[in-house]
Design an enzyme around this catalytic site. Structure first.
Site, PDB file in Angstrom:
ATOM      1  N   LYS A 276      40.909 118.488  37.728  1.00  0.00           N
ATOM      2  CA  LYS A 276      40.353 117.109  37.398  1.00  0.00           C
ATOM      3  C   LYS A 276      39.229 116.672  38.427  1.00  0.00           C
ATOM      4  O   LYS A 276      39.678 116.617  39.687  1.00  0.00           O
ATOM      5  CB  LYS A 276      41.514 115.783  37.419  1.00  0.00           C
ATOM      6  N   LYS A 288      40.414  98.708  38.491  1.00  0.00           N
ATOM      7  CA  LYS A 288      41.561  98.566  39.407  1.00  0.00           C
ATOM      8  C   LYS A 288      41.376  97.522  40.357  1.00  0.00           C
ATOM      9  O   LYS A 288      40.146  97.131  40.918  1.00  0.00           O
ATOM     10  CB  LYS A 288      41.159  99.997  40.250  1.00  0.00           C
ATOM     11  N   ARG A 363      43.128 112.447  31.804  1.00  0.00           N
ATOM     12  CA  ARG A 363      43.806 113.580  30.612  1.00  0.00           C
ATOM     13  C   ARG A 363      42.565 113.644  29.646  1.00  0.00           C
ATOM     14  O   ARG A 363      42.605 114.470  28.978  1.00  0.00           O
ATOM     15  CB  ARG A 363      44.859 112.641  30.080  1.00  0.00           C
TER      16      ARG A 363
HETATM   17  N1  BES Z   1      43.560 108.822  39.699  1.00  0.00           N
HETATM   18  C1  BES Z   1      44.706 107.864  38.787  1.00  0.00           C
HETATM   19  C2  BES Z   1      45.921 108.421  39.528  1.00  0.00           C
HETATM   20  C3  BES Z   1      46.196 108.238  41.026  1.00  0.00           C
HETATM   21  C4  BES Z   1      46.723 107.004  41.602  1.00  0.00           C
HETATM   22  C5  BES Z   1      45.744 109.038  41.869  1.00  0.00           C
HETATM   23  C6  BES Z   1      46.993 106.826  42.841  1.00  0.00           C
HETATM   24  C7  BES Z   1      45.972 109.160  43.164  1.00  0.00           C
HETATM   25  C8  BES Z   1      46.736 107.663  43.782  1.00  0.00           C
HETATM   26  C9  BES Z   1      44.484 107.903  37.458  1.00  0.00           C
HETATM   27  O1  BES Z   1      43.293 108.013  36.774  1.00  0.00           O
HETATM   28  C10 BES Z   1      44.990 106.795  36.997  1.00  0.00           C
HETATM   29  O2  BES Z   1      44.451 105.870  37.335  1.00  0.00           O
HETATM   30  N2  BES Z   1      46.246 106.774  36.324  1.00  0.00           N
HETATM   31  C11 BES Z   1      46.796 105.650  35.882  1.00  0.00           C
HETATM   32  C12 BES Z   1      47.322 105.885  34.292  1.00  0.00           C
HETATM   33  C13 BES Z   1      47.930 104.638  33.730  1.00  0.00           C
HETATM   34  C14 BES Z   1      46.760 103.853  33.333  1.00  0.00           C
HETATM   35  C15 BES Z   1      48.418 105.094  32.537  1.00  0.00           C
HETATM   36  C16 BES Z   1      47.930 105.297  36.874  1.00  0.00           C
HETATM   37  O3  BES Z   1      48.642 106.002  37.213  1.00  0.00           O
HETATM   38  O4  BES Z   1      48.062 103.848  37.044  1.00  0.00           O
HETATM   39 ZN    ZN Z   2      41.899 109.186  38.018  1.00  0.00          ZN
HETATM   40 MN    MN Z   3      42.406 106.364  36.597  1.00  0.00          MN
END
Ligand code: BES
Ligand code: ZN
Ligand code: MN
Length: 510
Positions: A276, A288, A363
């Protein structure tokens, strides 16, 4: 009037990792020569090695108990600092504890350029493996990201001498030669990890998707792998709707970077690696909040960095498998052209995806690469991604969850993680949760329910690999360390690079 915009990126900037900077000489010696500091392994019980020059009671009264990971600095009249390095119970030193002890010594001698390490208790260790983990420990512990600091550079390590009386005994020469080979292997793995760390630590505006393409080209020429870059137009032709959807809001072009390593003889197997490469994850229109966690989102390309790092080691370590890598690179930004909640993306596989949250973008970029790896008829796929905050919540910063559709391949990941001391723990790919990804308008949605977020993300990826053996490592928790801790340095850890090198080196089909 000059309306030239302020440039975040200096004209002379190059994101190419500074791989030349640690040219420390590492060697095994019969006696120490001209050192600034000497570490001595001291177990938690039994005799204290003579070179420490103090009795156990004296060490204990200074608070040193010989536990693994502890050190005590002993200034003395000769000017050479002596450091007692905890060795735990006599006979207990294994590869992990040697790597940690070497790292602890280097952390106790930050201002010293020439260091010696007197090794006792090496009887349990294979000489080559010992050399490898010692090199990893000393070099990784001295890593820090200095590229953008204008002053106060730390002291570079110029030489480390290892004195190991146990090594030469009856098989004189051969043990020593094996240990030296191990040092060379450890150095290659360190170099790869440094590349991954530097790329993750680089500020988001300094390292774009196209920039990572350039870095890949440079590294490919140097380390013996080929690089193909696919720009936006070519991705449209390939129908990579996942990567293109996430890129829609960005001012920067996306890149899919395809890496190929082929061994000289006939390959033992063909491994696919997918990383990724979200250069910055703002969340997109599912923006965010601005909490401190989100300044870590420049590291959302940690999977791509680890895969690229792996390729820099394959030729030099004589990998016999063919390896093909896919780095899926874009940032995830909100803008007037950004993809929206409710949009439906058509992926290369033909599957349509309803976007229910633009922050579940990882994903979406990964799925097109999984399809392409299957089309390339690889024997197995390992993907690595900073995919879910839930991975950090469930297993923390030291352990990464691994999922898969093939226990044999998952076991390889677990074993390689053990050898690299990059801890992974298998979580179940619970198919009963799959309906959470159902969509009213498309084949699948990109958002699961409120629980088991790492599992529903893995279930999404599983849709794109068919019957091909596949394992998925979620490094959202382990990509970064809040503190200096043994071989991990504060900031990006480069997690996955050493694990995947180990896996590629042992990989064969079937
Ligand atoms: N890149 C983030 C995941 C992440 C979170 C990496 C903290 C490192 C530290 C990913 O793209 C993301 O935002 N995931 C979301 C998914 C959700 C919206 C289903 C998450 O984990 O909150
Ligand atoms: Zn991400
Ligand atoms: Mn994300």
């Amino acid at each position: 009037m000059n309306h030239e915009p302020y440039k975040l990126i200096p004209d002379d900037f190059t994101a190419v990792p500074s791989i030349e900077r640690d040219e420390a000489v590492l060697r095994f010696v019969d006696g120490f020569d001209q050192l600034d500091a000497i570490g001595v392994l001291v177990p938690s019980e039994g005799e204290v090695p003579a070179s420490v020059g103090l009795h156990r009671e004296t060490l204990e009264s200074a608070g040193f108990d010989g536990k693994p990971g502890t050190t005590l600095q002993l200034a003395n009249a000769s000017g050479t600092l002596v450091v007692a390095v905890g060795g735990g119970k006599p006979g207990s030193m294994d590869a992990d504890s040697w790597r940690k002890a070497a790292a602890a010594l280097v952390r106790a001698t930050q201002r010293h350029a020439r260091i010696g390490f007197e090794l006792t208790d090496t009887a349990n260790m294979d000489a080559e493996r010992l050399g490898q983990v010692l090199a990893e420990g000393v070099l990784l512990a001295r890593y820090s990201y200095e590229t953008l600091k204008s002053r106060a550079k730390p002291t570079a390590l110029t030489e480390v001498q290892f004195l190991a009386p146990g090594l030469d005994s009856d098989t004189a020469g051969s043990d020593r030669a094996a240990a030296e080979r191990g040092l060379a292997t450890g150095r290659v793995k360190f170099r790869a990890t440094t590349i991954a760390r530097d790329l993750c630590n680089a500020p988001p505006s300094h390292l774009t998707a196209a920039g990572l393409g350039q870095v890949s080209q440079d590294l490919g020429k140097r380390f013996g792998f080929t690089v193909e870059e696919f720009d936006k137009q070519q991705l449209i032709e390939l129908r990579c709707g996942g990567l293109l959807g996430v890129n829609a809001g960005s001012a920067q072009e996306p890149r899919m970077i395809k890496l190929s390593y082929r061994p000289e003889g006939s390959p033992s197997g063909h491994l696919g690696l997918v990383g990724k490469g979200i250069m910055y994850d703002s969340g997109g229109v599912s923006l965010k909040p601005s909490d401190p966690m989100h300044l870590l989102m420049k590291m959302d390309m940690g999977g791509a960095a680890a895969v690229l790092a792996v390729f820099t080691a394959l030729r030099d370590l004589g990998c016999n498998a063919a390896v093909t890598g896919f780095l899926m690179c874009t940032d995830n930004m909100p803008s007037g052209s950004a993809y929206k909640l409710g949009d439906v993306l058509t992926t290369r596989s033909g599957l349509t995806i309803e976007v229910k949250n633009t922050d579940a973008e990882g994903r979406l970029v990964m799925c097109d690469a999984l399809t392409l790896a299957v089309e390339d008829e690889v024997d197995g796929i390992v993907d690595i991604a900073t995919l879910t905050g839930a991975a950090l919540m469930s297993l923390g910063q030291l352990t990464a969850p691994v999922f898969g559709n093939d226990q044999g391949l998952v076991d390889l990941v677990l074993e390689s993680g053990g050898r690299a001391d990059e801890q992974v723990w298998q979580l179940p790919l619970e198919r009963a949760y799959r309906p959470q990804l159902d969509s009213d308008v498309a084949d699948i949605s990109n958002l699961g329910g409120p629980y088991a977020g790492s599992t529903t993300a893995a279930l999404f990826l599983a849709e794109f690999v068919g019957e091909t053996p596949w394992a998925h490592i979620d490094i959202a928790g382990t990509m970064q360390s809040d503190k200096d801790d043994a071989w991990r340095s504060k900031g990006a850890t480069g997690f996955g690079a050493r694990l995947l090198i180990d896996l590629a080196l042992g990989y064969s089909a079937g």
